[in-house]
Every structure is written in C-alpha cells, then in structure tokens.
Design an enzyme around this catalytic site. Structure first.
Site, short mmCIF file in Angstrom:
data_model
loop_
_atom_site.label_atom_id
_atom_site.label_comp_id
_atom_site.label_asym_id
_atom_site.label_seq_id
_atom_site.Cartn_x
_atom_site.Cartn_y
_atom_site.Cartn_z
CE1 TYR B 436 36.17 57.13 -47.91
CE2 TYR B 436 36.43 55.07 -49.07
CZ TYR B 436 36.21 55.75 -47.91
OH TYR B 436 36.04 55.06 -46.76
CD GLU B 437 31.36 58.86 -50.82
OE1 GLU B 437 30.63 59.61 -51.47
OE2 GLU B 437 31.25 57.63 -50.83
#
Lengths: 583, 583
Positions: B436-437
């Site tokens: 994620y990110e």
C-alpha cells in the site's frame, strides 16, 4: 477462487524429455513391469483431474473453516472426509507403495509430479496423505514382515492414516533430549508413555485408524528407538480393536495450514511395536525423513506453481497503466503484464518454479535408481546423489516457494492481501515448509557438513563433473560458460571450507545456508540450460518460451550465486565473533 | 506474549550522535523554540512508556478479535477505543503538527522514532493515528485558512480521525481512472459521489468524526481534484452536525492488520470542500503521500525492531544442540545463539534494523530541513533529498521489514508458526506495507525514473559525494573502500541506464527494483560505517557491539549489491522480450 490447473505438458516434458524417464524405467525391471510412458501419462492425467476437481475446491473453504478440536477429537473442515475417501479409493496414497502389500509400485520420479499437483491444489489436504505414504515407506523399509502384513495394506488403501511423532517441547532440532519412554512387555511389544508436540495429522476424522511412528527411549538407554503405535489396537489379522492410550491433547492455532491438524499427542501406556533395531530409531526415521523432506520440498514447488498460475492470469486480466512503448488502446489501460516490473516478478516466479520441478524429478530419479538399480555401482552412486540432493530439494524448493508466493502476492497488489483472492493463503501455508521436517538451516548444515565436506567433496565433484559433461552437448556456449564458472567458484569455496574446517569449527554452521543457496542457484542454471536444450525437440512455441525463460534465469537470477559465494569467503568471524550478551 | 521494549539508547544515539539532531535544530528557529536535547529525550521516554504499557498489550488480542462490521458500523477490538483516547490526550497525534492549530511542532526526525515505537508495539493501532497525522499535514499544507481552523485542532487532538480515499476498483496504481465525481454547489462546497475501496480507517469507533481526503473529478474534467469530506458535517465553528452521506459498505478480510479497518467507502452526495486548486489534487495528495510513504517505511522498521527483540530473546533462552566449540554444560544443551546459523539470522535482522533506523532519521532530517530551513539553498537541496530518499525509505524499509520478520520466525522454529508466539503476526501485519501507499515496484520506478534519471543523476551524485566526504573521516579504510566501490558501480550503472533510456523505453521499469535495492544495500553500508564511527564516542560495550555489527554488514550483506548490479547490466531484453502469450 482461482482454479488450479496441473501443468501437464511441462510435467511430461521434464519427466520424459529432460530426464528420459522411459529409458530409466526400462533399465529397472522392478519398475518396468508396472510403468511405461503411456501409463505414466494416464496417471498424470487422472491425478490432474482429481486434484483440480476435488482437492482444490476445498482449499479456500478449508482455510476459513479450519480444523476443530472438541471433546478430545479433531474434526476436519467440510468436504475433507468425502474427498479423502475418493482420493484413497483411487489408490493415490499407495501410488509408490510396495506391490506385495497393495501399493502400486510406481516410480518416485512420477510420484513427485503427483505430489506437486496435490500441494499445488491444496497444501493442507495433501499433507495427510503424504505423511501416510511416508509412514508406509518407513514400515516397508524397516519393520518385520508381520508388521508389514498387518499394517501396510490399510495404509496404502488410505483406510488408515500415518503420522510421525518426533518433537517434544524440549527436543526439536535436537532429538537427543526426548523423554518418551518404551517399557518392554512379555509378548515382545512395548508400552509407550510420553508427550509429543507439533504432530501433523496426529488426530483427525479422515481415516478409521492412525498409525503413529513414535521415537522413544528404552529403559536404561539414551539411544532412541522407533515404535509403531496405532491409535486403535489392531489384531494380527488386521481387525480394529480397542483404543490404545493414544490421545490428542490439543491442536495448535497456526499462521496457515489451518485445515491440517497439528496436535499435541499423549501416549499413556500405549501398545507399540519396535521397528528396526533397539537404539537405531533415528536411522529408520531418516528413511521416512528423506522422503518427507523431498515431499516438503515439493510442497514449496506446488505452492510456486499455484502462485505462478494465479499471478500470470491476474497480470493478463488486470488493466492498469500503459506500456512504456505506448498503450495498446489509445488513452486506455494495458494489462499489467506489459510492465517491466510485473514481468520481472512473473519471470522470477516461473523460472524458479520450472527449474524447481527439474530438481524434484531429478531427486526422485535418484531415489528410484538407489532403490531399484541392479548394478551395484549405479545403485550406490544414486544413493549418494540422493543424500546430496535431498537437503537441497527440501530447503531450496521451500525457500523459493515462499519467494514465489510473496512475489505473486505483490503482482496482485492490494488484492493479494485479501483472503478471498487466495494468494495470501499460499504465503501462510507454505511458510511452515521452511521450518518443519528439519529447518532449512538444518538442511543446509546437513548438506555442507555431511554431504559435501563430510564426503571430502567426492560426491559433489562427481555430480558437477557429470553436469559439465552434459553441458558440453548444449549449444549456448556463453550461458554454459556462465553456469560452469559458478560451479567452479562453488568448488573453490568448498575447498576453502574443507581446508579451514578444523581451525574454524564454527565455519560450517556459519556458512551453510549461503553455500546451499549458491549451489541451488547454480544447479537451477544447469536445469535451465537442459530445459532449453531439450525444448528444441518440442513445438516452436514451447521451445521459444523455454528459451526466453532460460535467458532470463541466466542473466537475472544466476548472479545471485556470486553474492552468496562472496559472503562465504568472509569466513566465520563476522558471524561468530560478537559475544552473545552484546546482541 | 513477548514484551515490546523501545530501543531508547539506540534511538538517542542515531538521533544525536549519528545525525547531530541538536545542532540541526539549533539552526532552524521554527524548531528550536520547541525542542532541545532534553525535551527530545523526555518525549522519547514518554512515547516508550505509552507504547510499551498501553499500545503493545492490545496487539495480540486485537489480531485475534479483529474489527467487526455490523449494521454499517465498524467496531474496533476490545481496548482500542480506551487506549486511543489516552494516546490522543497525550498529544501524540499532533506531535509534529502545526502549533498555530494545536500541534506540538516537533521535528520529523524525532517523530520517526515515535512512529517506530508505535509500529513496533502495534501495527494496526498505529495506522489509525498515522493516517490522522498525514491527513492533518495535507490540510495544513494545502487547505484554506478557514478549513484549517475548522478541522486541524480536532485532528491534532485526536478527537477526530483522518483517512485517505484514493483507490477505486478500476483505479489502483493508476489513478487516472477514478470515477468519483464532485458537483459544485452555490455555496462553494461540492457534492461528492462515488465508491472507494481499500480505505484504511475509513470507518471506526475510535473518534467521533472521520475526515476523509477524497480524490474526485469535477464535471467535464479528467483532472483529479482533492476534497475534504467529513463523515459528520461540521459547522464553521467546529460543532458536529448531521451525517454526511459517507458510509462504509463493507470491510475486507485480510492476511493481517486484522485490528485495522479496511473499508469500502460509499459517498452519496456527501458535502465536501476543495483542497488546493481544481485538477491539482494529486499534487496535494502527494504531500500527504510522501509523509505516509515514510510512515509506512517506518511500519517496516518498527516490525524489524520488534522481530529483532523477540528473536534475540528466544535465541538466548531456547536450549537446543551444542556449540561447535563444545557445549557449555557437559552433555547438556546450549542456548541456540551459540549456533552460527542462528547468529547469521540474528545479525542479519539487527544489521538491517539499525541501519534502517538511520535511513528513517536521515529522511526525517531532510523533511525538517526542507520545511524549516531559512537558507534557500539548504532548503531546496533538502527538498531534493526528500524526493530521493522517500521511495527508498518506503520500499527498502518495508522489504527488509518482511525479511526481518521472516528470519525471526525462522529463529523460533516451529514455535514461530504458532499464533500465540506473536512473531507470525509480524509477518502478516508487515506484508501489506510492501503494497500500500504505492507498491514497492512503483516506489522503485519513482526512484529510478524520476528521482535519478529524471534529474540527470545530479541529486544522486551530489548525495553520494556528500557521503564520500563524510567517509573520508572514518578510520576503517578497507570498509570505506568496499562501500565506495559499490557507490561507484551504482553510478556507472545509472549512467548506463541514463544513456540507454531512449533506445530502451522499458529499461527503467525492468530494472527499477534491483536499482533501488542496490542503492539501499550500499546506503546501509554507509550508515553502518557512520554508526561504528560515532559509536566510538559511547561506552565500550556499545561501541564494541556496533563495530561487530558493522563488520558483519560489510562482509555478509553488502555483497548483495553486486549481484543486483550485475542483474541490471543485462538490460531490458531478458525481461521484455518474451511475448505475453508465452507466459
């Protein structure tokens, strides 16, 4: 849920084209009476069917439901019992078993492919029958004829299951410390008492009896002996009797393999039968362990293959971003397989998986030669190669299995973290394969200390020389030179370790994992050359795919061996010098 | 459950001795009015207390219980709400926040250490406040003064929480495809409609309001704009009003982070406020993203530290086998820390963790300089270094975080696979940080394509030159030469890529991950030399430990960079040539 599809064409290719299975079998009369190319193909097809249609569909649901422990009994998830019965009725548990007692007598080099399908379809389910086959193998190799007749037919038929009871809380990697005791009875049997932990399939509801192979100590002895201890007593003519003082105390809550029961097993004056000689239990257990270690390696391989299929399918379907060379559809998105980094991951997974299959079949072939070859030189050399390759197959296949599962999860992005997708289950299920049946660190020490240095490098050199001779037939001189170079560096490294082993007693332990990995990456380089060479016999598309994969492997994976060898050359000091209290 | 103990001495050492925090702060008036050495030490001690005594004890139980979704509402596990309130009341959410609106104005190079404690103690819990701090940061940087006054005080106080709403089913790594719409209203606000997935902390019961930062498109535009959309409407003077058409549709079932709510969020004509300029939403979002990316890197670092502590403690306590040099106790077993392979794993974990902490603090320092330096040259150089280091911190810290967790699990053997031990939770919780990110592949492409090649290597060269100047002060010439050599090879490799980028458009994407990793391993080599050099100022035991770890890193870890660079030198062909349908 993503389907599992057995890679039959690749399997047939490795078996027949790369390792010349039918030529091997024709030289082994004990095998050639059961098996030929057509039979092997039919077995693989039927194994694919049962694993795809029956075993795989209960994989995700089994993970969600898990095994249950109620009132001292283990219940497997919905569908497990029914599928296990069909699986057993198909004769799959006894596939490589002794024909005299109801096994099918099939070669291991075929069996490894069937095992791969099982683990690719469902890790947890396949463990149950893999352990049963392993227990049968040990009994067949070491038990008396009476015990064989009494127990093997029902193990091969899957009517009864098997388990291996070694670990105790204070005795994991170091079995010297076990405390389970065996008291001799007047009738030649023994009463076994003690407690074991981490017993895979120690109790479950798939079969009406479970045959435990238990390590215990005889009175007044520190030696370790092996005993057959059935959950339910069995009369001499094979009829089930009373319960036998074998109970599950609890089950573990684990990271994965949630449909596989991992039990604390308590033995309370349970009736048992000695297998092999007193105080020689570890020798007998290692017969089983060697097969189990290969089987666990194949757990990693099956996981790799499942990960590979899922990741490739997702990468072809998922639309996101545009190719560096421009989008296929104006303004639209391309399938992510166009992206270099996604391809890097897929090629990494695929190249490890297919070379891994070659390692599995190669090891299986050596097991067959060691067991069935009539020429004593062939037989003894194969036995040494089994010793050399087994720890590599166990450790390298499972380490690369985790790599493959994690990379596949990365290809899926955020969806790879979601349970429903199924790829994260592969990571959780395969993680244990690096630990059980002897941690991969233990495998590496076995490989380096016993199989390489303990043998004064004789077997390793002979093995590499044979691969070099093979490579002389391959066309791609540049790639052959790359692989040869790494084998030579590896041997230099082994010579250095061999020369320093006395002055640096910790060196073997401190360098073992890097050494096994360097060997594994180099050996896979050889396998890729062999695969690409033999693929030229196949259709153009197949040959082309293998050629690309080989090229990727040699250029992008093989260099890993160099870093590993450089790490070893630093010796033991960087690892051993720091005092424990500074950690 | 193993305790979490914040490594205060190591943290203080990296902050003050390695990076000279108090000297940095004294040059930045906006910081020096809030912070000095004593204040920093007191903050770290208090952060250690709250994370050890409150946040860590709900880590295992939160994993077992998980978040629940009932009647459209998310409930966090037992204890989360109470601990979050105490945490918020301590002012921790606003630690690095703007003092004008109630933040504490602390430097990020201190904040990263507090973040590390949070993630070391409890990944899932810490995400809630990390996202809130990130949302506040974005609002502070880009929103109008009115919105800041209306929303920031309650975010810094932790009374309200924050969330970042970007991903949609068809728009993950590629945000061009989002479909969420924003209709302008007469009063200058907007009505937001659409659906978002994978929203961490999208709904929960920890705070009375959740402030969503939502990417959406304006009518007739394909540009992306950023909107502040509160779950509960808020009057201009900050009083809570009616619900705002923001609802959670479901929560995901995940591999880990089970106490963190990952939501499908539905926006149905929800009132929102534009942040920044129309169609410039990604620029604003990236302000938040850069901090979040560093924070997620620190999730990996915190996990490494937790893994390190657990593995060292277990390795000192667990008795199994005997040292190669002979057992400590005649006939007995030694703690497994005597074994070379166990030491190899522990040193691997420790050397990655401590160098990782240096990377985190170094990146935090550049963020502080970029934000607070008054000299424009200092400021702009720091901003470029933030750009260079952020993708490395995100990807390398999280990749090494997984390595550390997996190695620690291996040290525990079979016990590492059991949920109660807690180390397998680290593996499951930290795995998502690589995804994620922005996946670590995306980070690597950002690093290589934008920050290195996109800048014509200027910033990379400047950065490496500065490290080389520093290394001239270090005593260990041989180790300095080893690190310097890798930096030089890395620059040659970057030059090659830069020269080939036009003729090989896929090269950047195909080599990015290896390039980032090669840089990371080399940079860690520099950090280890700096750590060992500065540790000479400390007590003998501390200096000695760092010297051993440095030696291990240079000899056993740094060579990994060579293999990575060799892989890159093969160019894009091995990755790009194979047609997609042959996969």
């Amino acid at each position: 849920m993503y389907p599992y599809e057995a890679p039959l064409k690749d399997m047939q290719f490795v078996l027949e084209n790369v390792f010349g299975a039918s030529a091997v079998w024709s030289q082994l009369p004990a095998l050639s009476e059961h098996i030929d190319t057509d039979t092997a193909a039919a077995i693989l097809e039927e194994a694919a069917r049962i694993n795809q249609e029956l075993v795989h569909p209960i994989n995700r649901s089994g993970d969600e439901e898990g095994v249950k422990f109620t009132d001292g009994k283990v219940t497997t998830p919905a569908g497990y019992k029914e599928v296990y019965q069909q699986f057993a009725e198909g004769g799959w548990v006894g596939l490589c078993g002794e024909p005299d007692f109801g096994g099918m007598g099939m070669p291991k080099m075929l069996g490894v492919l069937v095992d791969e399908m099982g683990y690719g379809a469902n890790n947890a389910f396949t463990l149950y029958n893999s352990l049963t086959a392993g227990a049968a193998l040990c009994i067949n190799a070491h038990a008396s004829e009476e015990l064989k007749a009494q127990f093997l037919p029902q193990l091969y038929s899957g009517q009864w299951a098997g388990a291996m009871d070694m670990t105790e809380p204070q005795a994991g990697s170091d079995l010297r410390n076990i405390r389970t005791r065996a008291e001799p009875c007047d009738d030649g049997s023994y009463l076994i008492s003690g407690s074991k932990i981490f017993i895979t399939g120690g109790d479950h509801d798939l079969a009406e009896n479970i045959i435990h192979l238990v390590l215990a100590k005889l009175p007044g002895s520190n030696g370790i002996s092996l005993f057959l201890v059935p959950k339910m007593q069995v009369s001499e003519d094979g009829v089930l009797g009373e319960p036998n003082g074998v109970t599950a105390g609890s089950i573990e809550h684990k990271m994965g393999l949630k449909a596989s029961a991992t039990c604390v097993m308590n033995f309370d004056n349970a009736k048992g039968y000695l297998i092999g000689k007193p105080n020689r239990g570890l020798v007998c257990m290692f017969t089983m362990m060697n097969y189990e270690r290969l089987a666990i390696g194949i757990q990693g391989l099956g996981t790799s293959q499942a990960a590979s299929q899922m990741a490739v399918q997702y990468a072809k379907e998922r639309l996101q971003g545009q190719a560096a060379s421009g989008a296929r559809t104006e303004g639209g998105s391309d399938p992510i397989i166009v992206h270099g980094d996604v391809r890097r991951m897929l090629l990494n997974i695929k190249s490890l998986t297919e070379a891994g299959r070659a390692l599995a079949v190669h090891t299986g072939m050596q097991l067959d030669l060691a067991k069935y070859a009539e020429d004593p030189d062939t037989q003894s050399k194969a036995a040494r190669y089994v010793g050399l390759l087994t720890p590599v197959a166990k450790a390298f296949l499972t380490d690369r299995g985790l790599d493959a599962a994690i990379l596949a999860q990365q290809v899926f992005g955020g969806h790879g973290y979601i349970r429903e997708t199924g790829v994260e289950q592969l990571v959780r299920d395969t993680r244990i394969a690096q630990i059980y049946e002897g941690t991969n660190g233990i495998q590496a020490i076995d490989f380096l200390a016993r199989k390489v240095v303990g043998d004064n490098l004789v077997t390793l050199k002979q093995f590499i020389d044979e691969l070099k001779s093979e490579m002389a037939n391959f066309a791609d001189d540049k790639a052959v030179a790359e692989v040869t170079l790494r084998f030579e560096r590896l041997l230099e490294c082994a010579e250095m370790i061999n020369a320093d082993k006395l002055s640096k007693p910790a060196l073997l332990n401190a360098c073992a994992v890097e050494f096994l990995d360097a060997f594994g990456y180099t050996l896979y380089g050889y396998y890729w050359l062999a695969i690409a060479h033999k693929a030229a016999e196949m259709d153009e598309e197949f040959a082309s795919a293998k050629s690309y994969l080989c090229s990727f492997y040699i250029q992008r994976m093989l260099p890993k061996a160099d870093a590993l060898l450089a790490q070893i050359l630093s010796g033991d000091a960087p690892v051993m010098d720091m005092p424990a209290d500074l950690f």
